[in-house]
Design a protein around this motif. Structure first.
Motif, PDB file in Angstrom:
ATOM      1  N   THR B  31      13.530 -33.782 -41.700  1.00 43.74           N
ATOM      2  CA  THR B  31      14.928 -34.034 -42.070  1.00 43.74           C
ATOM      3  C   THR B  31      15.874 -33.197 -41.214  1.00 43.74           C
ATOM      4  OG1 THR B  31      14.140 -34.347 -44.332  1.00 43.74           O
ATOM      5  CG2 THR B  31      16.521 -34.182 -44.018  1.00 43.74           C
ATOM      6  N   MET B  32      16.922 -33.834 -40.742  1.00 46.99           N
ATOM      7  CA  MET B  32      17.934 -33.141 -39.946  1.00 46.99           C
ATOM      8  C   MET B  32      19.313 -33.468 -40.486  1.00 46.99           C
ATOM      9  SD  MET B  32      16.423 -33.395 -36.072  1.00 46.99           S
ATOM     10  CE  MET B  32      17.542 -32.145 -35.422  1.00 46.99           C
ATOM     11  N   TYR B  33      20.257 -32.543 -40.216  1.00 45.69           N
ATOM     12  CA  TYR B  33      21.604 -32.633 -40.791  1.00 45.69           C
ATOM     13  C   TYR B  33      22.661 -32.268 -39.755  1.00 45.69           C
ATOM     14  CZ  TYR B  33      18.674 -31.500 -44.900  1.00 45.69           C
ATOM     15  OH  TYR B  33      17.682 -31.457 -45.855  1.00 45.69           O
ATOM     16  N   TRP B  34      23.864 -32.752 -40.003  1.00 46.34           N
ATOM     17  CA  TRP B  34      25.049 -32.231 -39.339  1.00 46.34           C
ATOM     18  C   TRP B  34      25.994 -31.721 -40.416  1.00 46.34           C
ATOM     19  CZ3 TRP B  34      25.604 -30.719 -34.620  1.00 46.34           C
ATOM     20  CH2 TRP B  34      24.894 -31.329 -33.584  1.00 46.34           C
ATOM     21  N   TYR B  35      26.478 -30.486 -40.188  1.00 48.75           N
ATOM     22  CA  TYR B  35      27.470 -29.872 -41.051  1.00 48.75           C
ATOM     23  C   TYR B  35      28.696 -29.533 -40.229  1.00 48.75           C
ATOM     24  CZ  TYR B  35      24.234 -29.054 -44.937  1.00 48.75           C
ATOM     25  OH  TYR B  35      23.367 -29.215 -45.988  1.00 48.75           O
ATOM     26  N   ILE B  45      28.585 -30.951 -45.559  1.00 52.38           N
ATOM     27  CA  ILE B  45      27.632 -31.846 -44.924  1.00 52.38           C
ATOM     28  C   ILE B  45      28.345 -33.098 -44.420  1.00 52.38           C
ATOM     29  CG2 ILE B  45      26.991 -33.095 -47.026  1.00 52.38           C
ATOM     30  CD1 ILE B  45      24.071 -33.014 -45.937  1.00 52.38           C
ATOM     31  N   MET B  46      27.882 -33.576 -43.278  1.00 54.31           N
ATOM     32  CA  MET B  46      28.420 -34.819 -42.732  1.00 54.31           C
ATOM     33  C   MET B  46      27.364 -35.925 -42.849  1.00 54.31           C
ATOM     34  SD  MET B  46      30.106 -33.257 -39.287  1.00 54.31           S
ATOM     35  CE  MET B  46      30.909 -34.758 -38.770  1.00 54.31           C
ATOM     36  N   PHE B  47      26.192 -35.641 -42.322  1.00 54.97           N
ATOM     37  CA  PHE B  47      25.115 -36.641 -42.287  1.00 54.97           C
ATOM     38  C   PHE B  47      23.769 -35.955 -42.525  1.00 54.97           C
ATOM     39  CE2 PHE B  47      27.837 -39.813 -40.475  1.00 54.97           C
ATOM     40  CZ  PHE B  47      28.631 -39.167 -39.540  1.00 54.97           C
ATOM     41  N   SER B  48      22.812 -36.726 -43.027  1.00 53.05           N
ATOM     42  CA  SER B  48      21.427 -36.289 -42.980  1.00 53.05           C
ATOM     43  C   SER B  48      20.558 -37.473 -42.577  1.00 53.05           C
ATOM     44  CB  SER B  48      20.967 -35.710 -44.324  1.00 53.05           C
ATOM     45  OG  SER B  48      20.705 -36.752 -45.242  1.00 53.05           O
ATOM     46  N   TYR B  49      19.519 -37.159 -41.859  1.00 50.56           N
ATOM     47  CA  TYR B  49      18.540 -38.150 -41.410  1.00 50.56           C
ATOM     48  C   TYR B  49      17.156 -37.688 -41.842  1.00 50.56           C
ATOM     49  CZ  TYR B  49      21.296 -41.173 -38.351  1.00 50.56           C
ATOM     50  OH  TYR B  49      22.171 -42.108 -37.858  1.00 50.56           O
ATOM     51  N   HIS B  73      15.204 -34.925 -32.876  1.00 50.02           N
ATOM     52  CA  HIS B  73      16.535 -34.928 -32.260  1.00 50.02           C
ATOM     53  C   HIS B  73      17.543 -35.640 -33.151  1.00 50.02           C
ATOM     54  CE1 HIS B  73      13.852 -34.366 -28.784  1.00 50.02           C
ATOM     55  NE2 HIS B  73      14.857 -33.697 -28.238  1.00 50.02           N
ATOM     56  N   LEU B  74      18.724 -35.030 -33.237  1.00 47.10           N
ATOM     57  CA  LEU B  74      19.836 -35.673 -33.938  1.00 47.10           C
ATOM     58  C   LEU B  74      21.106 -35.326 -33.185  1.00 47.10           C
ATOM     59  CD1 LEU B  74      20.918 -37.339 -36.293  1.00 47.10           C
ATOM     60  CD2 LEU B  74      21.152 -35.220 -37.597  1.00 47.10           C
ATOM     61  N   ASN B  75      21.678 -36.316 -32.546  1.00 50.55           N
ATOM     62  CA  ASN B  75      22.877 -36.102 -31.742  1.00 50.55           C
ATOM     63  C   ASN B  75      24.103 -36.606 -32.491  1.00 50.55           C
ATOM     64  OD1 ASN B  75      21.127 -35.209 -29.683  1.00 50.55           O
ATOM     65  ND2 ASN B  75      20.818 -37.317 -28.996  1.00 50.55           N
ATOM     66  N   LEU B  76      25.237 -36.045 -32.122  1.00 50.30           N
ATOM     67  CA  LEU B  76      26.493 -36.436 -32.769  1.00 50.30           C
ATOM     68  C   LEU B  76      27.484 -36.845 -31.695  1.00 50.30           C
ATOM     69  CD1 LEU B  76      28.070 -36.559 -35.475  1.00 50.30           C
ATOM     70  CD2 LEU B  76      28.877 -34.249 -34.990  1.00 50.30           C
ATOM     71  N   PHE B  90      27.472 -27.597 -37.060  1.00 46.89           N
ATOM     72  CA  PHE B  90      26.122 -27.055 -37.145  1.00 46.89           C
ATOM     73  C   PHE B  90      25.117 -28.173 -37.366  1.00 46.89           C
ATOM     74  CE2 PHE B  90      26.606 -22.536 -37.086  1.00 46.89           C
ATOM     75  CZ  PHE B  90      27.851 -22.281 -37.617  1.00 46.89           C
ATOM     76  N   CYS B  91      24.066 -28.101 -36.599  1.00 48.75           N
ATOM     77  CA  CYS B  91      22.902 -28.938 -36.830  1.00 48.75           C
ATOM     78  C   CYS B  91      21.920 -28.103 -37.659  1.00 48.75           C
ATOM     79  CB  CYS B  91      22.295 -29.315 -35.484  1.00 48.75           C
ATOM     80  SG  CYS B  91      20.776 -30.264 -35.587  1.00 48.75           S
TER      81      CYS B  91
END
Lengths: 117, 113
Positions: B31-35, B45-49, B73-76, B90-91
């Motif tokens: 699991t990965m996130y963007w904050y 939090i913005m997104f989670s995958y 990998h999780l790109n924004l 923040f990732c």
């Protein structure tokens, strides 16, 4: 809507003091309560965490106290040191019963702690 | 070896531009996130995958588009940047969706001028 309320916003103690940071929540779908420590220019780092079936957890100089009925939890730092100076965040995780928000961490507003030598 | 790495660390750009922030984790997490952390240090939090699948998509403008080519990998990508997008992004990653012991990257300070 702020679901996790943290206080105080800032805190100054002398070395050896015991700073206490408090958090309160409303959402009963929360099932895990971590605390994060953040130094300037760095990402938050997990410090200690507690689940609601436990009233207290201690790791080294850090203790979480949890009051499920009051929906409150707090962080105590024993024998605080200047190196503990940082921003502290409480957080709460949405449980699987939170639907599409499962796993989401909701953070408090943060507390800037300064420990003077 | 950095567990969660983001690039770039600093990004200064003009309004209206399109920019990307890259994130990679070598922890083997699912699991990965963007904050987003605003100027008052509030983290949201913005997104989670989870295994490349979008799980959480908060009320973020659709100018923000995450992409996960693989679970490491999780790109924004951000289109048409606005002044209000200035923040630290923040990732983070965690072992599984239910295990939220999130490990954060060092952050990307985005300044829109």
């Amino acid at each position: 809507q702020q679901q996790v309320k943290q206080s105080p916003q800032s805190l100054i103690v002398q070395k050896g003091g015991i700073p206490i940071i408090n958090c309160a929540y409303e959402n009963t779908a929360f099932d895990y309560f971590p605390w994060y420590q953040q130094f300037p220019g760095k990402g938050p780092a997990l410090l200690i965490a507690i689940r609601p079936d436990v009233s207290e957890k201690k790791e080294g100089r850090f203790t979480i106290s949890f009051n499920k009925s009051a929906k409150q939890f707090s962080l105590h730092i024993m024998d605080s040191q200047p190196g503990d100076s940082a921003t502290y965040f409480c957080a709460a995780r949405t449980s699987m019963f939170g639907g599409t928000s499962y796993g989401k961490l909701t953070f408090g507003q943060g507390t800037i702690l300064t420990v003077h030598p | 070896d950095t567990a969660v790495s983001q690039t770039p660390k600093y990004l200064v750009t003009q309004m209206g531009n399109d920019k990307s922030i890259k994130c990679e984790q070598n922890l083997g997490h699912d699991t990965m996130y963007w904050y987003k952390q605003d100027s008052k240090k509030f983290l949201k939090i913005m997104f989670s995958y989870n295994n490349k699948e979008l799980i959480i998509n908060e009320t973020v403008p659709n100018r923000f588009s995450p992409k996960s080519p693989d679970k490491a990998h999780l790109n924004l990508h951000i289109n048409s940047l606005e002044l209000g997008d200035s923040a630290v992004y923040f990732c983070a990653s965690s072992p599984t969706l239910g295990n939220t012991e999130a490990f954060f990257g060092q952050g990307t300070r985005l300044t829109v001028v």
